[in-house]
Design an enzyme around this catalytic site. Structure first.
Site, PDB file in Angstrom:
ATOM      1  CB  CYS A  77      -0.983  -0.042   1.168  1.00 18.82           C
ATOM      2  SG  CYS A  77      -2.318   1.145   0.933  1.00 18.82           S
ATOM      3  CG  HIS A 164      -3.605  -3.360   3.497  1.00 16.57           C
ATOM      4  ND1 HIS A 164      -2.619  -2.780   4.254  1.00 16.57           N
ATOM      5  CD2 HIS A 164      -4.231  -2.341   2.865  1.00 16.57           C
ATOM      6  CE1 HIS A 164      -2.642  -1.477   4.093  1.00 16.57           C
ATOM      7  NE2 HIS A 164      -3.611  -1.178   3.248  1.00 16.57           N
ATOM      8  CD  GLU A 166      -1.210  -5.493   6.067  1.00 18.96           C
ATOM      9  OE1 GLU A 166      -0.965  -6.015   4.971  1.00 18.96           O
ATOM     10  OE2 GLU A 166      -1.307  -4.262   6.223  1.00 18.96           O
TER      11      GLU A 166
END
Ligand code: XMP
Length: 509
Positions: A77, A164, A166
């Site tokens: 990002c 993302h 994660e």
């Protein structure tokens, strides 16, 4: 070891946690860390984290020399915009921030996207986008609204993704991180809690030698695990002080003392100070004043214990249960980091000159818990919800009295017991009862009652910074309410708190 450069606290922590979950050590440095600091850690790979900033508005940037280290780099990002910006691609200002799930079309399965399908669900939090790739990079994936959702330079091992990996909404996020960590960086599995616990113990032993250490036990997991590790390392050179403020949960002093004493730990000083705290809190209604009194009294008693009871021991260290996010947030997150939380650690007067030792300072909360389990601490104690330093003092609105404490302890114990029995406790970040000193009318048998209200608070959260109220089974709420009103004298009404944080805080004061 995989290094995460931090451009926005929460993002960086989540990435580091995911990498550690893969079994690889991961550390965080400020986004503007110097190349010397970075090289000193000899990372197998570097991740540039997401951020609320914009590279087009003076956002923090990594030292350009990281691109010459010969180390694989993954930009996520903001991190991917930072890489594009520094390597002379073009970043375009986003009109507005878009959040949410999107369908990723993969056009080239490079080493990062290896093993994924041609279409994957990923989670975006867009601000700016890259609209010209830097030299040497090839597009690997896009979405309907984002042309360069992923691109890489396999030769230099630089990888970039706008989404993302994660967060759990990115369905194959773990695979992507695993591709980077193992496939691309060739990192070794060196992070498991058994090895971590024994490394901490041997480091403590080496560092402390014959020194005497004092630790304050609060009833919380972090200080308990810190004390247990210290005891393993230095045995009876450890002195634990547990101040019974009278503001602890039901049975807490006993269960924590037993957990320590049953391991053969002798130097536990349980200081009974209930009446001191009660006397000092009498007539005090203001929340800040209550917190100040509790904090000051605690430090005063702790200091007195050290001077009186421990005067024959040369105590030179003060141990604290500071954990990794505390340290990263309150110290060097770089000048751009927003201050997220002020901490409430015990601060002793400077003239006491004790050196600080923090056995669990490199661990996340869930890792502290796993270490606690490794050490054989009771499961319920290790998985207990967070509990604030000022204890029940901030869960009684207004004046703290013995009667109110007694009522609250009982109601809270019932709430917790029922949650555990229903298997709900470990789904919740934090749950507790609070006492509202407002009397309302009820009826019990034939008689009219006029008694206090108990508010039940149960919240889902990741870090306590924001929280949503926990959606609780109705039958369970009903059972808890009936048990509290039926068996706790002084309560005739139970309320369930359905407020989010913000605007409400988790605690009541
Ligand atoms: P609030 O009430 O601020 O709480 O939404 C957020 C989280 O912090 C805990 N908390 C404290 N912890 N000392 C602590 O050690 C304190 O004074 C304190 N105040 C709040 C709270 O329990 C929640 O987990």
């Amino acid at each position: 070891m995989i290094l995460v450069l931090n451009y926005g606290g929460q993002f960086a922590h989540l990435i580091a946690r995911r990498i550690r979950d893969l079994g690889v050590r991961s550390e965080i440095l400020p986004g503007d860390a110097s190349i010397e600091e970075i090289s000193a850690l000899a990372p197998a790979g570097i991740v540039l984290s997401g951020s609320p900033h914009s590279v087009l508005a003076n956002g923090p940037l990594p030292d350009k020399k990281i691109f010459e280290l010969g180390v694989p780099i993954l930009g996520i990002c903001y991190g991917h915009q930072a890489m594009a910006h520094l390597l002379k691609g073009k970043v375009k200002r986003g009109e507005h921030r878009e959040f949410g799930k999107e369908n990723l079309s993969i056009v080239k399965k490079d080493s990062l996207l290896n093993g994924l399908s041609s279409n994957e669900t990923v989670w975006f939090s867009h601000g700016d986008t890259v609209n010209t790739l830097p030299k040497g990079f090839t597009k690997t994936a896009s979405t309907k609204t984002c042309r360069y959702a992923a691109y890489s330079d396999e030769k230099r091992k630089f990888y970039n993704i706008q989404f993302h990996p994660e967060v759990t909404h990115t369905v194959r996020g773990k695979r992507i991180l695993s591709n980077f960590v193992f496939g691309i960086c060739g990192a070794k599995k060196d992070w498991n809690m058994k090895a971590v616990a024994s490394r901490i113990v041997s480091d403590l032993r080496r560092e402390l030698g014959e020194s005497h250490v004092i630790v304050g036990i609060s009833g919380g997991v972090d200080s308990l695990v810190a004390a247990t590790l210290l005891y393993k390392a230095i045995g009876n050179c450890l002195h634990a002080v547990f101040v019974d403020t009278g503001l602890l949960r039901k049975g807490e002093v006993e269960s924590v003392s037993n957990a320590l004493r049953s391991r053969g730990f002798k130097n536990l000083h349980v200081i009974e100070a209930r009446s001191t705290f009660l006397a000092r809190l009498a007539g005090v209604n203001d929340p800040e004043e209550k917190r100040r009194i509790i904090g000051h009294s605690f430090v005063e008693i702790f200091e007195r214990t050290l001077k009186k009871e421990l005067k024959e021991f040369p105590v030179t260290y003060l141990a604290q249960g500071t954990i990794y996010p505390d340290r990263i947030e309150s110290a060097a997150t770089g000048k751009h980091a927003a201050k997220i939380k002020s901490h409430h650690n015990l601060t002793l007067p400077p003239e006491m000159q004790l050196e600080l030792i923090e056995p669990v300072k490199d661990l996340y909360k869930d890792e502290v818990r796993k270490v606690g389990e490794q050490l054989g601490l009771p499961h319920d104690m290790v998985w207990r919800h967070p509990f604030p330093g000022p204890g029940l003092g901030v869960r009684i609105v207004g004046e703290v009295t013995e009667e109110r404490l007694e009522i609250l302890r009982e109601a809270d114990a019932i709430f917790t017991e029922e949650l555990r029995e229903a298997g709900e406790y470990e789904k919740i970040w934090q749950a507790f009862a609070a006492l509202l000193p407002v009397r309302s009318v009820g009826v019990m048998g034939d008689a009219r009652t006029y008694e206090y209200m108990i508010a039940l608070r149960a919240v889902d959260s990741v870090d306590g910074m924001s929280a949503d109220w926990h959606k609780m089974p109705q039958e369970l709420l009903e059972r808890i309410s009936s048990r509290i009103v039926g068996s706790v004298r002084g309560v005739n009404r139970v309320l369930f708190d359905v407020t989010q944080k913000p605007p409400a805080t988790i605690e009541y004061e």
